[in-house]
Design an enzyme around this catalytic site. Structure first.
Site, mmCIF file in Angstrom:
data_model
loop_
_atom_site.group_PDB
_atom_site.id
_atom_site.type_symbol
_atom_site.label_atom_id
_atom_site.label_comp_id
_atom_site.label_asym_id
_atom_site.label_seq_id
_atom_site.Cartn_x
_atom_site.Cartn_y
_atom_site.Cartn_z
ATOM 1 N N MET A 198 0.836 -1.177 0.000
ATOM 2 C CA MET A 198 0.000 0.000 0.000
ATOM 3 C C MET A 198 0.882 1.243 0.000
ATOM 4 S SD MET A 198 -2.918 -1.163 2.738
ATOM 5 C CE MET A 198 -3.976 0.209 2.424
ATOM 6 N N CYS A 199 0.452 2.250 -0.715
ATOM 7 C CA CYS A 199 1.167 3.519 -0.640
ATOM 8 C C CYS A 199 0.421 4.437 0.326
ATOM 9 C CB CYS A 199 1.346 4.151 -2.013
ATOM 10 S SG CYS A 199 -0.085 4.209 -3.057
ATOM 11 N N ASP A 200 1.113 5.435 0.811
ATOM 12 C CA ASP A 200 0.568 6.312 1.836
ATOM 13 C C ASP A 200 1.035 7.736 1.580
ATOM 14 O OD1 ASP A 200 -0.301 4.032 3.758
ATOM 15 O OD2 ASP A 200 1.813 3.646 3.353
#
Length: 192
Positions: free
Chosen positions: A1-3
């Site tokens: 996941m990117c944030d």
């Protein structure tokens, strides 16, 4: 996941982002100079043409090499934006329009503040929509977008689903690959 994360504290604004694009997808750091008096009427984004702006801010982008837009960037006015893929029931399963990354670049080129960025993104979203393959190799990968926009004076979270959107002014916030606002927002599309 990117944030993507934003923190405003003691008059300082911090925006940070990581990326989880496909393995081996080339990304580049790109500097685009300011433009004054451009006579081009249209610009080709990743999938569609939109109206061009005669004057555009200088900016630095972190960009997947095959996309016109960008995952994150900052312009000469101090406006920084990061975006994330979100998966909603309104995600277009076919067709082509603007990608969230295109919306991010358009905002950085044309807006000086976070609130101006929200206005630009939402006007383009409502007019052109968002759609198109978002994957480097996986052309079935499609998503809507959320954004964190920050300038030296304020920060906003903007979340979209299809052509619908909601935004909230924040002091600290984090977005990933899911919607976060719920029923608490300061601005929204009229038909939300």
């Amino acid at each position: 996941m990117c944030d993507t994360l934003v923190l405003r504290q003691q008059g300082v604004t911090w925006l940070a982002k990581n990326s989880d694009r496909e393995a081996a997808e080339p990304q580049r750091l790109l500097h685009l100079p300011a433009v004054k008096g451009d006579t081009a009427r249209r610009v080709q984004t990743t999938y569609i043409e939109v109206n061009q702006s005669a004057n555009r801010h200088a900016l630095i982008l972190s960009q997947p090499s095959w996309i016109w837009g960008a995952e994150m960037g900052v312009n000469e006015c101090g406006l920084a934006i990061g975006n994330e893929a979100v998966f909603t029931r309104l995600t277009a399963k076919k067709g082509e329009a603007l990608l969230g990354m295109d919306l991010l670049r358009l905002a950085l080129e044309r807006a000086a503040t976070a609130l101006e960025g929200i206005t630009l993104i939402t006007e383009h979203l409502e007019h052109y929509g968002q759609a198109g393959a978002g994957g480097y190799r996986d052309k079935s990968f499609r998503y809507d977008s959320s954004f964190l926009l920050a300038d030296p004076k304020e920060a906003w979270v903007l979340e979209t689903a299809g052509r619908l959107w909601a935004a909230k002014k924040v002091e600290r916030w984090a977005i990933s690959n899911a919607l976060t606002l719920g029923h608490e927002f300061d601005l929204s599309s009229t038909d939300l």
